[in-house]
Design a protein around this motif. Sequence first.
Motif, PDB file in Angstrom:
ATOM      1  N   TYR A 137      37.408  30.669 -12.869  1.00 18.93           N
ATOM      2  CA  TYR A 137      36.373  30.793 -11.846  1.00 18.93           C
ATOM      3  C   TYR A 137      36.893  30.442 -10.459  1.00 18.93           C
ATOM      4  O   TYR A 137      36.405  30.961  -9.460  1.00 18.93           O
ATOM      5  CB  TYR A 137      35.143  29.955 -12.208  1.00 18.93           C
ATOM      6  CG  TYR A 137      34.285  30.622 -13.257  1.00 18.93           C
ATOM      7  CD1 TYR A 137      34.283  32.007 -13.398  1.00 18.93           C
ATOM      8  CD2 TYR A 137      33.484  29.885 -14.104  1.00 18.93           C
ATOM      9  CE1 TYR A 137      33.513  32.617 -14.356  1.00 18.93           C
ATOM     10  CE2 TYR A 137      32.702  30.491 -15.072  1.00 18.93           C
ATOM     11  CZ  TYR A 137      32.723  31.864 -15.194  1.00 18.93           C
ATOM     12  OH  TYR A 137      31.956  32.475 -16.136  1.00 18.93           O
ATOM     13  N   ILE A 138      37.880  29.539 -10.392  1.00 19.45           N
ATOM     14  CA  ILE A 138      38.477  29.290  -9.081  1.00 19.45           C
ATOM     15  C   ILE A 138      39.191  30.559  -8.613  1.00 19.45           C
ATOM     16  O   ILE A 138      39.156  30.913  -7.441  1.00 19.45           O
ATOM     17  CB  ILE A 138      39.425  28.067  -9.132  1.00 19.45           C
ATOM     18  CG1 ILE A 138      38.589  26.785  -9.264  1.00 19.45           C
ATOM     19  CG2 ILE A 138      40.270  27.986  -7.861  1.00 19.45           C
ATOM     20  CD1 ILE A 138      39.398  25.522  -9.367  1.00 19.45           C
ATOM     21  N   ALA A 193      33.539  18.349 -12.615  1.00 16.56           N
ATOM     22  CA  ALA A 193      33.263  18.717 -14.005  1.00 16.56           C
ATOM     23  C   ALA A 193      34.451  18.362 -14.903  1.00 16.56           C
ATOM     24  O   ALA A 193      34.279  17.805 -15.991  1.00 16.56           O
ATOM     25  CB  ALA A 193      32.951  20.213 -14.103  1.00 16.56           C
ATOM     26  N   TRP A 194      35.656  18.674 -14.436  1.00 13.83           N
ATOM     27  CA  TRP A 194      36.833  18.362 -15.244  1.00 13.83           C
ATOM     28  C   TRP A 194      36.976  16.854 -15.443  1.00 13.83           C
ATOM     29  O   TRP A 194      37.220  16.384 -16.547  1.00 13.83           O
ATOM     30  CB  TRP A 194      38.102  18.906 -14.570  1.00 13.83           C
ATOM     31  CG  TRP A 194      38.266  20.375 -14.714  1.00 13.83           C
ATOM     32  CD1 TRP A 194      37.817  21.154 -15.746  1.00 13.83           C
ATOM     33  CD2 TRP A 194      38.926  21.261 -13.810  1.00 13.83           C
ATOM     34  NE1 TRP A 194      38.153  22.464 -15.532  1.00 13.83           N
ATOM     35  CE2 TRP A 194      38.844  22.564 -14.363  1.00 13.83           C
ATOM     36  CE3 TRP A 194      39.590  21.094 -12.587  1.00 13.83           C
ATOM     37  CZ2 TRP A 194      39.386  23.685 -13.733  1.00 13.83           C
ATOM     38  CZ3 TRP A 194      40.143  22.219 -11.974  1.00 13.83           C
ATOM     39  CH2 TRP A 194      40.034  23.492 -12.533  1.00 13.83           C
ATOM     40  N   ALA A 253      34.404  15.494 -17.848  1.00  7.67           N
ATOM     41  CA  ALA A 253      34.693  15.917 -19.222  1.00  7.67           C
ATOM     42  C   ALA A 253      35.809  15.066 -19.822  1.00  7.67           C
ATOM     43  O   ALA A 253      35.729  14.641 -20.981  1.00  7.67           O
ATOM     44  CB  ALA A 253      35.077  17.395 -19.245  1.00  7.67           C
ATOM     45  N   LEU A 281      34.023  23.780  -4.334  1.00  9.05           N
ATOM     46  CA  LEU A 281      35.285  23.605  -5.060  1.00  9.05           C
ATOM     47  C   LEU A 281      35.340  22.226  -5.722  1.00  9.05           C
ATOM     48  O   LEU A 281      35.840  22.076  -6.836  1.00  9.05           O
ATOM     49  CB  LEU A 281      36.450  23.777  -4.081  1.00  9.05           C
ATOM     50  CG  LEU A 281      37.803  24.133  -4.679  1.00  9.05           C
ATOM     51  CD1 LEU A 281      37.731  25.463  -5.419  1.00  9.05           C
ATOM     52  CD2 LEU A 281      38.857  24.224  -3.568  1.00  9.05           C
ATOM     53  N   SER A 316      29.944  31.145 -10.024  1.00  4.49           N
ATOM     54  CA  SER A 316      31.120  30.545 -10.660  1.00  4.49           C
ATOM     55  C   SER A 316      30.914  29.050 -10.871  1.00  4.49           C
ATOM     56  O   SER A 316      31.206  28.512 -11.938  1.00  4.49           O
ATOM     57  CB  SER A 316      32.357  30.749  -9.784  1.00  4.49           C
ATOM     58  OG  SER A 316      32.687  32.104  -9.716  1.00  4.49           O
ATOM     59  N   MET A 338      36.526  24.397 -20.799  1.00  2.00           N
ATOM     60  CA  MET A 338      36.208  24.065 -19.400  1.00  2.00           C
ATOM     61  C   MET A 338      37.431  24.203 -18.510  1.00  2.00           C
ATOM     62  O   MET A 338      37.329  24.639 -17.361  1.00  2.00           O
ATOM     63  CB  MET A 338      35.664  22.646 -19.306  1.00  2.00           C
ATOM     64  CG  MET A 338      34.226  22.533 -19.753  1.00  2.00           C
ATOM     65  SD  MET A 338      33.623  20.841 -19.652  1.00  2.00           S
ATOM     66  CE  MET A 338      33.427  20.649 -17.888  1.00  2.00           C
ATOM     67  N   ILE A 339      38.592  23.806 -19.023  1.00  2.00           N
ATOM     68  CA  ILE A 339      39.808  23.915 -18.210  1.00  2.00           C
ATOM     69  C   ILE A 339      40.112  25.394 -17.932  1.00  2.00           C
ATOM     70  O   ILE A 339      40.327  25.799 -16.790  1.00  2.00           O
ATOM     71  CB  ILE A 339      40.986  23.223 -18.929  1.00  2.00           C
ATOM     72  CG1 ILE A 339      40.726  21.716 -18.971  1.00  2.00           C
ATOM     73  CG2 ILE A 339      42.307  23.537 -18.231  1.00  2.00           C
ATOM     74  CD1 ILE A 339      41.675  20.938 -19.857  1.00  2.00           C
ATOM     75  N   PHE A 355      34.216  21.775  -9.373  1.00  2.00           N
ATOM     76  CA  PHE A 355      35.134  22.046 -10.474  1.00  2.00           C
ATOM     77  C   PHE A 355      35.851  20.762 -10.882  1.00  2.00           C
ATOM     78  O   PHE A 355      35.961  20.447 -12.065  1.00  2.00           O
ATOM     79  CB  PHE A 355      36.163  23.106 -10.057  1.00  2.00           C
ATOM     80  CG  PHE A 355      35.594  24.490  -9.941  1.00  2.00           C
ATOM     81  CD1 PHE A 355      35.733  25.397 -10.975  1.00  2.00           C
ATOM     82  CD2 PHE A 355      34.912  24.880  -8.806  1.00  2.00           C
ATOM     83  CE1 PHE A 355      35.206  26.678 -10.882  1.00  2.00           C
ATOM     84  CE2 PHE A 355      34.379  26.157  -8.696  1.00  2.00           C
ATOM     85  CZ  PHE A 355      34.531  27.054  -9.728  1.00  2.00           C
ATOM     86  N   TYR A 401      32.255  25.433   1.194  1.00  2.00           N
ATOM     87  CA  TYR A 401      33.259  25.876   0.222  1.00  2.00           C
ATOM     88  C   TYR A 401      33.955  24.690  -0.428  1.00  2.00           C
ATOM     89  O   TYR A 401      34.188  24.668  -1.640  1.00  2.00           O
ATOM     90  CB  TYR A 401      34.281  26.812   0.876  1.00  2.00           C
ATOM     91  CG  TYR A 401      35.268  27.370  -0.118  1.00  2.00           C
ATOM     92  CD1 TYR A 401      34.908  28.430  -0.946  1.00  2.00           C
ATOM     93  CD2 TYR A 401      36.525  26.808  -0.267  1.00  2.00           C
ATOM     94  CE1 TYR A 401      35.785  28.928  -1.886  1.00  2.00           C
ATOM     95  CE2 TYR A 401      37.417  27.305  -1.206  1.00  2.00           C
ATOM     96  CZ  TYR A 401      37.040  28.365  -2.013  1.00  2.00           C
ATOM     97  OH  TYR A 401      37.908  28.849  -2.949  1.00  2.00           O
ATOM     98  N   LEU A 417      30.470  26.907 -14.648  1.00  2.00           N
ATOM     99  CA  LEU A 417      31.383  25.876 -15.161  1.00  2.00           C
ATOM    100  C   LEU A 417      30.630  24.570 -15.402  1.00  2.00           C
ATOM    101  O   LEU A 417      30.750  23.956 -16.461  1.00  2.00           O
ATOM    102  CB  LEU A 417      32.553  25.614 -14.209  1.00  2.00           C
ATOM    103  CG  LEU A 417      33.437  24.489 -14.771  1.00  2.00           C
ATOM    104  CD1 LEU A 417      34.243  24.979 -15.956  1.00  2.00           C
ATOM    105  CD2 LEU A 417      34.325  23.890 -13.731  1.00  2.00           C
ATOM    106  N   GLY A 424      37.280  27.023 -15.822  1.00  2.00           N
ATOM    107  CA  GLY A 424      37.326  26.508 -14.452  1.00  2.00           C
ATOM    108  C   GLY A 424      38.436  27.160 -13.650  1.00  2.00           C
ATOM    109  O   GLY A 424      38.217  27.614 -12.521  1.00  2.00           O
ATOM    110  N   LEU A 425      39.620  27.246 -14.241  1.00  2.00           N
ATOM    111  CA  LEU A 425      40.740  27.892 -13.541  1.00  2.00           C
ATOM    112  C   LEU A 425      40.394  29.349 -13.234  1.00  2.00           C
ATOM    113  O   LEU A 425      40.643  29.846 -12.138  1.00  2.00           O
ATOM    114  CB  LEU A 425      42.013  27.823 -14.395  1.00  2.00           C
ATOM    115  CG  LEU A 425      42.661  26.446 -14.504  1.00  2.00           C
ATOM    116  CD1 LEU A 425      43.807  26.474 -15.499  1.00  2.00           C
ATOM    117  CD2 LEU A 425      43.151  25.986 -13.134  1.00  2.00           C
TER     118      LEU A 425
END
Lengths: 142, 539
Positions: free
Chosen positions: B293-294, A111-112, A115, A105, B76, B286-287, A108, A101, B80, B290-291
């Motif tokens: 999908y979390i 990726a951010w 970017a 997580l 998810s 994406m922001i 994410f 998990y 993303l 992403g939020l």
Amino acid sequence: MSSPDPVDLTPVTGAATDVAPLGRAGDKPPHERTGVEEMGLADWDAIAATREFKELLRSKARFIVPATIFFVLYYFALPVLVGYAPELMARKVWGNLNIAYIFALSQFFMAWALAIIYVGVAMGWDRRAEAILARFGRKSGQ
Amino acid sequence: MTPALGMFLAFVAFTLVITYFSARKTSGASSYFAAGRRITGWQNGLAVAGDYMSAASFLGISGMIAFAGYDGFMYSVGWLVAYLTVLLIVAEPLRNAGKYTMADVLAYRLSPRPVRAMASLSTLTVSTFYMVAQMVGAGTLVKLLMPGISYEVAVCGVGVLMIVYVVFGGMLATTWVQIIKAILLMSGSIFLSVLVMKQFDYSFTKFFDALGHVTFHTKTGELVTRDFLQPGLKYGAQIGNGYGPLDLISLGLALVFGTAGLPHVLVRFYTVPDAKTARASVVWAMIIIGLFYIMTTFLGFGAATILNPDNIIDALGKSNPNASAPLLAQKLGGEVFFAFISAVAFATILAVVAGLTISASTSFAHDFFTNVIHHGKEQKPGEEVRVARITAFVVGAISIAIAIVLGSAVNVAFLVALAFAVAASANLPVIVLSIFWKRFNTVGACAGLGTGLVSSIVLILMSPSVMGIDPETLTTGRHFIQMAPIFPLENPGILSIPLGFLGAILGTLMTREPSAEARFTELTVRANTGLGAEGASEH
């Protein structure tokens, strides 16, 4: 504007075959140039031959190629490890929370982060592209 | 009429009014397809996110997590990370070089007629898969709100509303509907997540502990207790004759590379003034995505623990994963919140379906009918408009029919993943090769689109989703072909994406096309400088 070259079928807005109104009659927008009309728009070869343009392409490749390889490897490590090293991924680190998990997580945030780094780097490319176009008396979108 | 139903109808009517008023301001192709290229970065980011958080994400992923735990969460993650492919590889070159569609970019260097024909076929196919998923989701929602009517009637009703949307609205209308909807959906999801955590006294330790032991009945009626945080409930090594892990990788490939080939996502990059704004909008999207999908962690895992998979059933008492999020909202937030969440999800579906229908029907009318069959000359005035309308009806009807045949219990996230697989196999190879490979030519593009399209569809037809031997006692949800599956994976991507690339490369190497090579320099300069790119319209 006369009808477009029959060979080039890039949509021409305002043409008789415009699908836009779909049942409603409205004002036709200004003509948008077709690919063939734009061929003589600029001296593409001259721009491509400049040292600055070649340098820009190299600079882009230097960032995009490693960044793409990185995110593809980082992402596919997840399904590969989940599928083929389930014991490792099932290891619990905090309460019932396991590595699987946390790794998911972390994708994410990866990726951010990537970017945001990309946007920072790409701003430099924008400036270089503008400088190249300025030398030819042009600007983007022209 | 129940209060939930009344609120739901009021909300749907409100979105229709927005559509109608923005449609009145729409005129001409540029504003119809591309909203005049005046949408700003964060607005477009919200709209992209709105498009993306379709029925598949909200209903589908929540349901997938509620039933398959961790393995559902993999959807998810993939959806993303996919945006990195869009951001790093396709968004800016496409914005700089294109006009409205993927086919325009291909037509730049290649012979337009065959390329447009093939591109419109693949657009139609991807859109149809995507629409079937939305229809199934809409049918599920309407049935939850109006238990009296059948799923079939619900799906047909959605189809009629969709046509209303398409006839009156345009891209500007759907852009605004998507922006408003994205904000409402995010607010609703945040609220629902808080409600879920309230059940666990806002303690993550308690939440994750509760996930460690969820007791439910399997499809075969066995009572089992599973740790929902542990991978492997859906794609484990012991699932699908040991092909589970490979299926998960195949799914990942389709998700990560499919987004960059989705026609209705790509078209959003033409609604902004320049490549810089396109880039900014991807990051905004994406922001937000992403939020969201979390938060599917809370929605899906919340449904698993608070509702339990055994209780996620529709009005007929059938297990239905797509109902997870609305039922969770009903249980925790009451009827009003349930109506709100359902209406937002329904508005999403309408807007997404409208966008898809617009791209599919105009692509067919313009690229295929007028340009290919009639060689760019309209035979009768208004014929193309008529063809676009007929196509919209036909695509709608086909999607309704498939959605009815599939039934409401098929997970919509899975259906959308198949659309992603087709997009990744057919569209992505030709987009990437036409931007980066000088030697690429028309034969290669057609071969790539063709092999990608055919291989992904054939593999889906031979997969365990379609083929399988059911016991005589099983009456519902039987496989369409009662035969052992020829292809062992549910997700075709791992084989069909390389086949798409292979087709494109082999096709290219068979012939030479000097004109395509000659225009590569022009495309490179355009893609990297934005010279000649269409800017914001002045009116």
